[in-house]
Enzyme design. Structure first.
Site, mmCIF file in Angstrom:
data_model
loop_
_atom_site.group_PDB
_atom_site.id
_atom_site.type_symbol
_atom_site.label_atom_id
_atom_site.label_comp_id
_atom_site.label_asym_id
_atom_site.label_seq_id
_atom_site.Cartn_x
_atom_site.Cartn_y
_atom_site.Cartn_z
ATOM 1 C CG PHE A 1 1.696 -40.495 52.980
ATOM 2 C CD1 PHE A 1 2.787 -40.050 52.264
ATOM 3 C CD2 PHE A 1 0.565 -39.691 53.031
ATOM 4 C CE1 PHE A 1 2.761 -38.823 51.613
ATOM 5 C CE2 PHE A 1 0.530 -38.460 52.390
ATOM 6 C CZ PHE A 1 1.627 -38.034 51.669
ATOM 7 C CE LYS A 2 2.588 -39.048 47.630
ATOM 8 N NZ LYS A 2 3.797 -39.070 48.470
ATOM 9 C CG ASP A 3 -0.920 -47.492 49.477
ATOM 10 O OD1 ASP A 3 -1.135 -47.385 48.255
ATOM 11 O OD2 ASP A 3 0.019 -48.170 49.942
ATOM 12 C CG LEU B 1 -3.759 -42.095 45.571
ATOM 13 C CD1 LEU B 1 -2.289 -42.068 45.202
ATOM 14 C CD2 LEU B 1 -4.615 -41.671 44.391
ATOM 15 C CB THR C 1 1.605 -39.950 43.749
ATOM 16 O OG1 THR C 1 1.674 -39.149 44.919
ATOM 17 C CG2 THR C 1 0.281 -39.717 43.075
#
Ligand SMILES: *Cc1c(COP(=O)(O)O)cnc(C)c1O
Length: 489
Positions: A110-112, A115, A145
């Site tokens: 989910f960091k995408d 980011l 991350t």
């Protein structure tokens, strides 16, 4: 226009773009909006917007010093074919539960979601504020991350990215993703210690005035890709609205119905974005904060005491193996509306490793947790019932939600926020499904999972086991400052 200020009382107000460039306030506090904006479009309309349009409608309210052109440029470049589905964040159903899949970006976590856009927000912010220095992104990672930030910033002009990960605290696939990263502005090092050690060491660099001065002379300025940066947090608010829109479109709720979200939590960034969505007017009832065996947050929401004086446990959900949850500071600030108090609590945390704050209880944020064995059993049982395969973090949320529901009888529609593809944790997932996989090679597990799921291995990690290792440094945490200086010579 929304202004941002430090949770710890620093009197300097900054704009959104300035807060994004700085990452963290000078007094060590986190930037928070001076007032949380409320949506200015009728909530009925959200079912009409695609992800990019919704992102624009939400982000313009928070990043209020960006022009429409700037913001749309950032959004259009972030949420494009990098994602393997036009929907960007699809809502899936399995055995009657709703899963918001946030892992369809390039690094499968989910960091995408944040980011993919942060490099554009940061470059735009630097330009708006006349920053002509090279921006050095320093990042501590519990696994996801790091890769998402590397992928987002690789070969972005005017930036360097340095990532630190705990040497024994990430999965084999996560590690392979990071140490094989290409891009001439990228640097990755393993830190001896756990995630908290890495995060504390990096946070110290941010407030090291001597280092900042030295680097400024050489033409560098630091920023952060961790969720302490509001440029990370703000884009995460969008998908809470988007999940709600998908439920309404599917006829599972009527617009206006209140729903719950269950969020697998580590640094408290994801769930805090859900809290902001609620303050902005999304009909949310409960936010269920799910922890793994490192259940410091569960204890906090139950007892009012946050206490990190406990064993740090390595689990199969490494991105949640965290005792110092940075973004909780923002919740403390919003609940107390008192920066003196927030500073005092953070000082106590620094000094004694604990503090007591009772006001966060009863705020419709519910602490829940599931142990390692409960979470792994949940992967297996959901697979057997429905064929749907969750990753180990999502499984913590799923098992926690089941416990919560049983104890409370709460019948609100619930969304389980699904934070990673099971392929990132393939070995743990396969052995949860069947014991016979418990000693397989971690990369062979990718093929097994693909067979179990009857789907292809996602393209970004297809040949991950055979890529060339480009980053080999392993350093002591005390050496982090010299390491950074060495790179920025
Ligand atoms: C980062 C991460 C989490 C925790 O999210 P926070 O915003 O730190 O609370 C949960 N699951 C996965 C897969 C992650 O990468």
């Amino acid at each position: 226009m929304i202004q941002f200020k430090s949770t710890r009382g620093d009197k300097n107000y900054v704009t959104a773009s300035q807060a994004i460039v700085k990452g963290i306030a000078a007094d060590g506090g986190l930037y928070v909006p001076d007032s949380v904006p409320v949506i200015d479009f009728p909530i009925e309309e959200i079912t009409k917007y695609n992800y990019r349009e919704l992102a624009y409608r939400v982000l313009r309210l928070i990043l209020s010093d960006f022009t429409e052109e700037e913001l749309r440029y950032c959004i259009d470049h972030a949420y494009d074919e990098k994602f393997d589905t036009e929907l960007i964040a699809p809502l899936k159903e399995a055995d009657g539960d709703n899963f918001l899949e946030l892992f369809h970006g390039k690094t499968l976590a989910f960091k995408d979601m944040a980011l993919s856009i942060l490099p554009y927000l940061l470059k735009t912010s630097a330009k708006k504020n006349g920053v002509d220095k090279e921006i050095v992104i320093l990042t501590a990672t519990s696994g996801d991350t790091g890769k998402a930030a590397l992928e987002g910033f690789a070969d972005v002009d005017g930036t360097r990215i340095i990532v630190f990960f705990p040497v024994d605290g990430v999965s084999d696939v996560q590690k392979a993703q990071m140490v094989t990263q290409k891009g001439k502005n990228t640097c990755v090092a393993a830190i001896k210690g756990n995630f908290d050690d890495a995060q504390t060491a990096v946070k110290k660099l941010f407030t090291d005035k001597e280092l900042a001065g030295e680097l400024e002379e050489k033409g560098f300025v630091f920023s952060s890709a961790n969720s302490i940066n509001i440029g990370r947090l703000a884009p995460q608010i969008v998908y809470y609205f988007y999940a709600y829109a998908q439920l309404a479109k599917a006829g599972k709720i009527k617009i206006g119905d209140k729903i719950n979200f269950t969020v697998p939590t580590g640094n408290f960034g994801n769930i805090l974005a859900g809290y902001y969505a609620k303050l902005m007017g999304l009909p949310v009832d409960k936010l269920i904060c799910a922890s793994n065996d490192n259940k410091v947050l569960y204890d906090f929401f139950k007892s009012g005491t946050y206490d990190i004086n406990r064993e740090f446990i390595l689990t199969a959900s490494p991105s949640m193996d965290i005792l110092i949850s940075s973004n909780l500071e923002r919740l403390l600030y919003h609940v107390s509306n008192d920066s003196e108090k927030t500073r005092e609590l953070m000082n106590n945390l620094n000094k004694d490793g604990k503090y007591t704050f009772n006001e966060a209880k009863n705020k419709n944020i519910i602490g829940e947790y599931s142990s390692e064995s409960e979470s792994l059993a949940a992967i297996r049982s959901l697979y057997e019932k429905s064929g749907y395969i969750m990753d180990t973090h999502t499984a913590v949320a799923y098992a926690s939600y089941k416990k919560y529901q049983q104890e409370s009888g709460d019948n609100n529609i619930n969304v389980i926020v699904s934070t990673a593809s099971p392929y990132k944790f393939a070995k743990s997932v396969c052995s949860a499904i069947d014991d016979k996989y418990s000693s397989i090679d971690p990369f062979e597990a990718l093929d097994i999972l693909s067979t179990l799921q009857n789907a292809d291995i996602p393209a970004p990690i297809k040949d991950i086991g055979s890529r060339e290792v480009l980053h080999k440094s392993v350093i002591e945490r005390e050496a982090i400052k010299d390491f950074v200086k060495g790179i920025l010579k």
